[in-house]
Design a protein around this motif. Structure first.
Motif, mmCIF file in Angstrom:
data_model
loop_
_atom_site.group_PDB
_atom_site.id
_atom_site.type_symbol
_atom_site.label_atom_id
_atom_site.label_comp_id
_atom_site.label_asym_id
_atom_site.label_seq_id
_atom_site.Cartn_x
_atom_site.Cartn_y
_atom_site.Cartn_z
ATOM 1 N N SER A 24 0.824 -1.211 0.000
ATOM 2 C CA SER A 24 0.000 0.000 0.000
ATOM 3 C C SER A 24 0.854 1.255 0.000
ATOM 4 O O SER A 24 0.502 2.265 -0.622
ATOM 5 C CB SER A 24 -0.950 0.006 1.202
ATOM 6 O OG SER A 24 -0.223 0.053 2.418
ATOM 7 N N THR A 65 0.172 1.710 -3.577
ATOM 8 C CA THR A 65 -1.225 2.020 -3.214
ATOM 9 C C THR A 65 -2.102 0.793 -3.473
ATOM 10 O O THR A 65 -1.788 -0.034 -4.336
ATOM 11 C CB THR A 65 -1.834 3.231 -3.966
ATOM 12 O OG1 THR A 65 -2.219 2.843 -5.284
ATOM 13 C CG2 THR A 65 -0.869 4.393 -4.009
ATOM 14 N N LEU A 66 -3.192 0.719 -2.731
ATOM 15 C CA LEU A 66 -4.069 -0.450 -2.834
ATOM 16 C C LEU A 66 -4.972 -0.395 -4.062
ATOM 17 O O LEU A 66 -5.669 -1.361 -4.365
ATOM 18 C CB LEU A 66 -4.927 -0.583 -1.561
ATOM 19 C CG LEU A 66 -4.152 -0.937 -0.282
ATOM 20 C CD1 LEU A 66 -5.097 -1.031 0.899
ATOM 21 C CD2 LEU A 66 -3.375 -2.244 -0.446
ATOM 22 N N GLY A 73 -1.671 -3.689 -5.506
ATOM 23 C CA GLY A 73 -2.559 -3.577 -4.352
ATOM 24 C C GLY A 73 -3.718 -4.554 -4.421
ATOM 25 O O GLY A 73 -4.101 -5.169 -3.416
#
Length: 268
Positions: A153, A157-158, A163
């Protein structure tokens, strides 16, 4: 009105959770004999099965649609770690009485951490083979617990492909990992593995999986309950701590090297 609906859904969610817990405890520990093996099924397993079945699309109507609302599901996943904190404190209490015995074989716990690389060495080639690409990076960095989730994350980033890969593994591990661990531990015990080795191998970085495996072992060998809890707890704590460094300094470079080689070869 929208916020009021969320509150009502959340209250229903909490009431449903308490009912599932009560039902699972009512069922209690069950032992299933498969051939010469005895497989222990914990109340935790039944709780997971009940929530999985009722969360299926066919049942998600009326009140269950409100219970399994997007907000409730997001809340449960986001704050799962806080529910596990009292369990982490219990680990420390379980380790203390056996600390001398644990320290005497401490090198075994450290070597065990290299097993975390298995997700990269075995999982990554399979993921690439079935067609995953960037998703494979998130899905095979580890067993998809909090450490891998935090790393992916922060770095990608998710909302990225990576992610989505780690989130998918996190969900799958939460749903099925506990069931698998509660079944495989007593099977391996029946095959002749020592209870200490199995207790140590229970601590893979997932509190729920460790609890399922160690509880299943205790049900099979109740006279060694203290040893099992101590070894499993020590292994879990060490994995949570050293596993982060193993991931960052070993798993990540190895995964990057393997991924670049395999993807380039696939394009040729």
């Amino acid at each position: 009105m929208k916020d009021k609906g969320k509150v009502v859904n959340f209250v229903l969610f909490l009431a449903f959770a308490l009912l599932v817990i009560a039902a699972a405890e009512r069922i209690g520990f069950q032992s299933v004999t498969v051939g010469s093996f005895k497989i222990g099924l914990l109340p935790l397993v039944f709780a997971i099965i009940i929530t999985m079945v009722l969360g299926m699309k066919v049942f998600r109507k009326g009140i269950f649609k409100r219970i399994y609302s997007e907000f409730n599901v997001s809340f449960a996943g986001k704050y799962l770690i806080f529910i596990m904190l009292p369990l982490m404190a219990r680990y420390g209490a379980d380790v203390a009485p056996k600390i001398k015995e644990i320290l005497s074989i401490g090198w075994v716990f450290i070597i065990q951490e290299f097993g975390n690389l298995g997700t990269v060495l075995i999982g990554l080639p399979i993921a690439i083979l079935i067609g995953l690409r960037r998703e494979a990076i998130g899905a095979t960095l580890g067993i998809g617990r909090e450490g891998e989730l935090a790393y992916i994350s922060e770095k990608y980033t998710l909302n990225s492909d990576e992610g989505r890969g780690v989130l998918s593994l996190y969900i799958i591990g939460t749903l099925f990992g506990t069931i698998v661990f509660s079944i495989i531990a007593p099977i391996l015990l029946g095959l002749g593995f020592s209870v200490e080795a199995l207790a140590m191998s229970s601590g893979v970085g997932s509190a729920s999986m460790m609890t399922a495996a160690s509880s299943a072992l205790i049900a099979q060998v109740p006279d060694q309950a203290e040893t099992i809890r101590a070894y499993a707890s020590a292994s879990q704590l060490l994995t949570s701590f050293l596993g982060t460094y193993t991931m960052v300094f070993l798993a990540v470079p190895l995964q990057r090297f393997m991924y670049n080689k395999m993807v380039k070869r696939g394009k040729q």
